[in-house]
Design a protein around this motif. Structure first.
Motif, PDB file in Angstrom:
ATOM      1  N   PRO A 114      10.144 -12.391 -18.904  1.00  0.00           N
ATOM      2  CA  PRO A 114      10.588 -11.089 -18.393  1.00  0.00           C
ATOM      3  C   PRO A 114       9.710  -9.972 -18.944  1.00  0.00           C
ATOM      4  CG  PRO A 114      12.459 -12.370 -19.167  1.00  0.00           C
ATOM      5  CD  PRO A 114      11.206 -13.108 -19.583  1.00  0.00           C
ATOM      6  N   GLY A 115       9.309  -9.077 -18.101  1.00  0.00           N
ATOM      7  CA  GLY A 115       8.452  -7.975 -18.525  1.00  0.00           C
ATOM      8  C   GLY A 115       6.975  -8.305 -18.476  1.00  0.00           C
ATOM      9  N   GLY A 116       6.603  -9.508 -18.058  1.00  0.00           N
ATOM     10  CA  GLY A 116       5.195  -9.888 -17.956  1.00  0.00           C
ATOM     11  C   GLY A 116       4.726 -10.710 -19.136  1.00  0.00           C
ATOM     12  N   GLY A 117       3.466 -11.093 -19.083  1.00  0.00           N
ATOM     13  CA  GLY A 117       2.908 -11.969 -20.105  1.00  0.00           C
ATOM     14  C   GLY A 117       2.665 -11.266 -21.427  1.00  0.00           C
ATOM     15  N   ARG A 118       2.688 -12.045 -22.484  1.00  0.00           N
ATOM     16  CA  ARG A 118       2.267 -11.573 -23.807  1.00  0.00           C
ATOM     17  C   ARG A 118       1.030 -12.373 -24.173  1.00  0.00           C
ATOM     18  NH1 ARG A 118       2.924 -15.231 -27.678  1.00  0.00           N
ATOM     19  NH2 ARG A 118       4.506 -16.818 -27.425  1.00  0.00           N
ATOM     20  N   ALA A 119       0.141 -11.793 -24.933  1.00  0.00           N
ATOM     21  CA  ALA A 119      -1.125 -12.435 -25.262  1.00  0.00           C
ATOM     22  C   ALA A 119      -0.995 -13.249 -26.553  1.00  0.00           C
ATOM     23  CB  ALA A 119      -2.220 -11.381 -25.401  1.00  0.00           C
TER      24      ALA A 119
END
Length: 180
Positions: A114-119
């Motif tokens: 949720p909220g997009g990818g994290r690196a």
């Protein structure tokens, strides 16, 4: 036996055994589930998919998982698709996303953050820790490849001069292989 969230999770894990049998076995032990229950859940999900009386496409997920945690729309080329996401207990930081086209036909189904990818850092690539978008966000020179079986996906990337292939099942990271 009614088919619900727990059985759906087991059906997902059945396919994940292809690339991460040890991780799935650990999860089964933690859940108090036998291999026979895992196989039964997979068989039930498959039977429902082929049954003329069972809900199809978008409606099948709603029937099994209940109301989604998120609903919206997304453009995919010239189509406007419906998007729904469900939280699943075995993967609390992620959601299972279903993308459906006009008429409710499922175009894609996989885990997302949720909220997009994290690196993630390279050392953080551990089974069930990230999704395809995370690897896209964390590494340069990303290429996408279809996997060798249904619901498998491969993401190629370079780290410190070495080419790798991250293997996913239902969009959930399973293992890392050096590219040959």
């Amino acid at each position: 036996m009614a088919f619900g969230v727990r059985q759906f999770e087991l059906a997902l894990m059945h396919r994940m055994r292809d690339l991460g049998a040890a991780r799935v076995e650990d999860a089964l032990r933690a859940m108090g589930v036998t291999r026979a229950e895992l196989r039964q859940a997979h068989a039930q999900w498959t039977a429902m998919a082929h049954s003329p009386r069972a809900p199809k496409g978008w409606r099948a997920f709603r029937a099994v998982l209940g109301p989604p945690a998120y609903e919206g729309a997304r453009r995919a080329g010239s189509l406007t698709c419906d998007v729904a996401r469900w939280a699943l207990p075995s993967w609390p930081d992620l959601q299972f996303e279903v993308l459906a086209g006009p008429g409710g036909e499922v175009l894609n189904q996989w885990f997302v953050r949720p909220g997009g990818g994290r690196a993630p850092a390279f050392a953080e690539l551990t089974p069930w820790s990230c999704v395809v978008a995370d690897v896209e966000a964390g590494f340069a020179d990303v290429s996408h490849l279809e996997g060798p079986a249904p619901h498998h996906w491969t993401v190629g990337f370079t780290h410190e001069g070495t080419r790798y292939r991250a293997r996913f099942v239902h969009g959930l990271y399973q293992r890392l292989d050096r590219a040959g």
